[in-house]
Design an enzyme around this catalytic site. Structure first.
Site, PDB file in Angstrom:
ATOM      1  N   ARG A   1      53.213  48.388   1.856  1.00  0.00           N
ATOM      2  CA  ARG A   1      53.328  49.575   2.468  1.00  0.00           C
ATOM      3  C   ARG A   1      54.605  50.129   2.346  1.00  0.00           C
ATOM      4  O   ARG A   1      55.732  49.275   2.783  1.00  0.00           O
ATOM      5  CB  ARG A   1      52.951  49.700   3.776  1.00  0.00           C
ATOM      6  N   LEU A   2      54.720  51.151   1.796  1.00  0.00           N
ATOM      7  CA  LEU A   2      56.095  51.775   1.611  1.00  0.00           C
ATOM      8  C   LEU A   2      56.002  53.093   2.655  1.00  0.00           C
ATOM      9  O   LEU A   2      55.179  54.105   2.547  1.00  0.00           O
ATOM     10  CB  LEU A   2      56.422  52.503   0.133  1.00  0.00           C
ATOM     11  N   SER A   3      56.728  52.868   3.868  1.00  0.00           N
ATOM     12  CA  SER A   3      56.426  53.950   4.834  1.00  0.00           C
ATOM     13  C   SER A   3      57.250  55.241   4.917  1.00  0.00           C
ATOM     14  O   SER A   3      58.351  55.177   4.583  1.00  0.00           O
ATOM     15  CB  SER A   3      56.862  53.401   6.264  1.00  0.00           C
ATOM     16  N   ILE A   4      56.449  56.131   4.739  1.00  0.00           N
ATOM     17  CA  ILE A   4      56.886  57.803   4.492  1.00  0.00           C
ATOM     18  C   ILE A   4      56.531  58.560   5.537  1.00  0.00           C
ATOM     19  O   ILE A   4      57.250  59.140   6.250  1.00  0.00           O
ATOM     20  CB  ILE A   4      56.853  58.119   3.281  1.00  0.00           C
ATOM     21  N   ILE A   5      54.955  58.570   6.000  1.00  0.00           N
ATOM     22  CA  ILE A   5      54.459  59.352   6.767  1.00  0.00           C
ATOM     23  C   ILE A   5      53.697  58.248   7.652  1.00  0.00           C
ATOM     24  O   ILE A   5      53.168  57.391   7.354  1.00  0.00           O
ATOM     25  CB  ILE A   5      53.659  60.195   6.143  1.00  0.00           C
TER      26      ILE A   5
ATOM     27  N   GLY B   1      49.313  56.862  -2.269  1.00  0.00           N
ATOM     28  CA  GLY B   1      49.596  58.434  -2.665  1.00  0.00           C
ATOM     29  C   GLY B   1      49.982  59.385  -1.647  1.00  0.00           C
ATOM     30  O   GLY B   1      50.032  58.784  -0.369  1.00  0.00           O
ATOM     31  N   GLU B   2      50.221  60.543  -1.670  1.00  0.00           N
ATOM     32  CA  GLU B   2      50.543  61.397  -0.414  1.00  0.00           C
ATOM     33  C   GLU B   2      49.483  62.636  -0.467  1.00  0.00           C
ATOM     34  O   GLU B   2      49.443  63.258  -1.635  1.00  0.00           O
ATOM     35  CB  GLU B   2      51.831  61.712  -0.562  1.00  0.00           C
TER      36      GLU B   2
ATOM     37  N   CYS C   1      53.148  52.599  -2.734  1.00  0.00           N
ATOM     38  CA  CYS C   1      52.595  51.438  -2.065  1.00  0.00           C
ATOM     39  C   CYS C   1      51.841  50.630  -3.258  1.00  0.00           C
ATOM     40  O   CYS C   1      51.734  51.005  -4.419  1.00  0.00           O
ATOM     41  CB  CYS C   1      51.570  51.866  -1.261  1.00  0.00           C
TER      42      CYS C   1
END
Length: 110
Positions: A51-55, A77-78, A2
């Site tokens: 936003r880069l949508s992953i979760i 981050g994750e 992101c």
């Protein structure tokens, strides 16, 4: 990954000028977060998020607030153990509005 950007104007409320600048900054970050973009003005801070949508694909947009909107978070981050942390927090009475991993950070901070 992101993208996060912002402007801090100590002693001066963030307004239309800061929002315009943050929108331009955020457009430059679209390659880091092509799925959604948003801005937030809060007192003397203007923030932008790409936003880069992953979760939390459907409801994990940031900035994200806690229940009473006294805390706000932008996070790049994750959280790898967020499922375990979410379970831990739910058992202690916390309620979650999203499926996002970063929402657990707000509840842990509380």
């Amino acid at each position: 990954m992101c993208g996060i950007c912002g402007i801090f104007t100590p002693g001066r409320p963030a307004g239309e000028e800061q929002e315009t600048i943050v929108r331009k900054m955020n457009k430059k970050l679209v390659h880091r977060g092509p799925d959604a973009q948003d801005n937030l003005l809060f007192e003397d801070i203007a923030l932008g998020f790409s936003r880069l949508s992953i979760i939390g694909l459907n409801n994990g947009m940031q900035p994200i607030f806690n229940e009473d909107r006294s805390l706000v978070l932008l996070c790049n981050g994750e959280i790898f153990n967020y499922i375990e942390l979410r379970h831990f927090l739910r058992n202690r009475g916390h309620r979650f509005r999203t499926e996002s991993d970063v929402e657990v950070i707000l509840h842990l901070y509380e």
